[in-house]
Design an enzyme around this catalytic site. Structure first.
Site, PDB file in Angstrom:
ATOM      1  N   TYR A   1       0.319  -4.203   9.778  1.00  0.00           N
ATOM      2  CA  TYR A   1      -0.581  -3.745   8.713  1.00  0.00           C
ATOM      3  C   TYR A   1       0.200  -3.674   7.410  1.00  0.00           C
ATOM      4  CZ  TYR A   1      -3.994  -0.688   6.295  1.00  0.00           C
ATOM      5  OH  TYR A   1      -4.889  -0.147   5.403  1.00  0.00           O
TER       6      TYR A   1
ATOM      7  N   TYR B   1       7.082   4.897   2.174  1.00  0.00           N
ATOM      8  CA  TYR B   1       7.913   5.847   1.435  1.00  0.00           C
ATOM      9  C   TYR B   1       9.396   5.470   1.427  1.00  0.00           C
ATOM     10  CZ  TYR B   1       9.571  10.215  -0.596  1.00  0.00           C
ATOM     11  OH  TYR B   1      10.154  11.135  -1.417  1.00  0.00           O
TER      12      TYR B   1
ATOM     13  N   ILE C   1     -10.885  -5.874   9.151  1.00  0.00           N
ATOM     14  CA  ILE C   1     -10.933  -4.460   9.532  1.00  0.00           C
ATOM     15  C   ILE C   1     -11.453  -3.725   8.307  1.00  0.00           C
ATOM     16  CG2 ILE C   1      -9.632  -2.425  10.248  1.00  0.00           C
ATOM     17  CD1 ILE C   1      -7.784  -4.265  11.820  1.00  0.00           C
TER      18      ILE C   1
ATOM     19  N   ARG D   1      -0.415   1.677  -0.365  1.00  0.00           N
ATOM     20  CA  ARG D   1      -0.152   2.936   0.339  1.00  0.00           C
ATOM     21  C   ARG D   1       1.314   3.096   0.738  1.00  0.00           C
ATOM     22  NH1 ARG D   1      -4.394   6.089   2.133  1.00  0.00           N
ATOM     23  NH2 ARG D   1      -6.484   5.186   2.057  1.00  0.00           N
TER      24      ARG D   1
ATOM     25  N   LYS E   1      -3.130  -7.290   9.750  1.00  0.00           N
ATOM     26  CA  LYS E   1      -4.155  -6.789   8.826  1.00  0.00           C
ATOM     27  C   LYS E   1      -3.538  -6.861   7.438  1.00  0.00           C
ATOM     28  CE  LYS E   1      -6.905  -2.752   7.511  1.00  0.00           C
ATOM     29  NZ  LYS E   1      -7.179  -1.309   7.723  1.00  0.00           N
TER      30      LYS E   1
ATOM     31  N   THR F   1      -5.688   4.851   8.475  1.00  0.00           N
ATOM     32  CA  THR F   1      -5.687   5.784   7.341  1.00  0.00           C
ATOM     33  C   THR F   1      -7.102   6.187   6.939  1.00  0.00           C
ATOM     34  OG1 THR F   1      -5.349   3.819   5.956  1.00  0.00           O
ATOM     35  CG2 THR F   1      -3.447   5.217   6.356  1.00  0.00           C
TER      36      THR F   1
END
Length: 291
Positions: free
Chosen positions: A135, A109, A205, A140, A163, A46
């Site tokens: 991840y 979402y 990361i 997000r 992550k 992202t």
């Protein structure tokens, strides 16, 4: 399983003023990171504004980074989405030559159940031509991968790492305590990296690493060796910078610092915009303090 420990950097995608990919800036950034000792170049997460790039553009960015890299360090590539069948199709058609791992974000979402998240990752792991990095970034995606979910997926032979960017140290601690030995927990949060490594995480990361790979890499590597007397001052040195990078969202802040360092420009693609003049001034002042 591939070793993904150390400093990974979630690379920004440089753009020209007219919105095209800035390959000169991308070369500068790639060389800057490799010369800074980065262990993993993470392309099209992202931070790379991946939602604003076409599939063809993402592939061109990856191929260019691979060409500049010439095998000098590991490369991971982002492939994720909230349609499992579409992600599976992308995995099946993806040419993974030169790619060590695939970073795949938890479905966003849709807000799937934990069982749905497990089923999603199991399906894409079966199709993936390289090991998967889970991840978890609830800020997000709108949903959190609980520790039990991560631990269940950690047993899959083609899932190598996580992550973790939940910000929940209790959850992270549980994952680290009970995970298989060959499954790596990697920080997805610059500011929490030092305490996460103290708990047993094996790297980061990073966003700030785009601008300061050598400095932040030193923090990560010394912390992993237990040399906290060296790592802690670096952590505190970058505390204010990390806060400023996210004042107006990522990657606007770090792109402004990269422009200040003459690595690439600060242009972004809508709906993202460069940071305000106020935030820009604060970032440059802090960059001068660090220098």
């Amino acid at each position: 399983m591939i070793d993904l420990s150390g400093l990974g950097v979630a690379m920004v995608t440089p753009f020209t003023a007219d919105g095209n990919i800035d390959f000169t800036g991308l070369k500068n950034l790639t060389e800057h990171l490799i010369e800074g000792g980065v262990d993993v170049l993470v392309v099209q997460g992202t931070t790379g504004e991946s939602p604003a790039l076409t599939s063809d553009e993402k592939r061109k960015v990856l191929d260019y980074v691979l060409d500049v890299n010439q095998g000098r360090t590991k490369v991971a590539f982002g492939i994720g989405g909230n349609s499992t069948s579409m992600v599976v199709d992308q995995m099946k058609s993806f040419n993974a030559d030169g790619v060590s791992a695939i970073l795949s974000v938890s479905p966003y979402y849709n807000k799937p159940t934990q069982a749905g998240i497990v089923a999603h990752y199991q399906a894409i792991a079966e199709a993936a031509p390289a090991p998967i990095i889970l991840y978890n970034v609830p800020g997000r995606t709108g949903s959190n991968m609980l520790a039990d979910t991560t631990l269940a997926l950690a047993e899959h032979e083609n899932i190598a790492a996580m992550k973790e960017a939940s910000g929940d140290l209790s959850q992270i601690e549980e994952i680290i305590e009970y995970k298989p030995s060959n499954f790596q927990v990697i920080s997805g949060d610059d500011g929490l990296t030092l305490p996460m490594i103290a708990l047993g995480a094996e790297g980061l990361i990073s966003v700030v690493g785009n601008a300061y790979p050598a400095e932040f890499g030193k923090m990560v590597h010394t912390a992993m060796k237990g040399d906290l007397d060296i790592a802690k001052p670096i952590h505190f040195q970058f505390k204010r910078m990390i806060e400023l990078l996210f004042v107006e969202g990522n990657p606007g802040g770090v792109k402004e610092v990269l422009k200040h360092l003459n690595i690439c420009d600060h242009h972004m693609r809508l709906p993202l915009l460069p940071v305000s003049e106020k935030t820009k001034a604060a970032l440059i002042a802090e960059a001068n303090n660090i220098a």
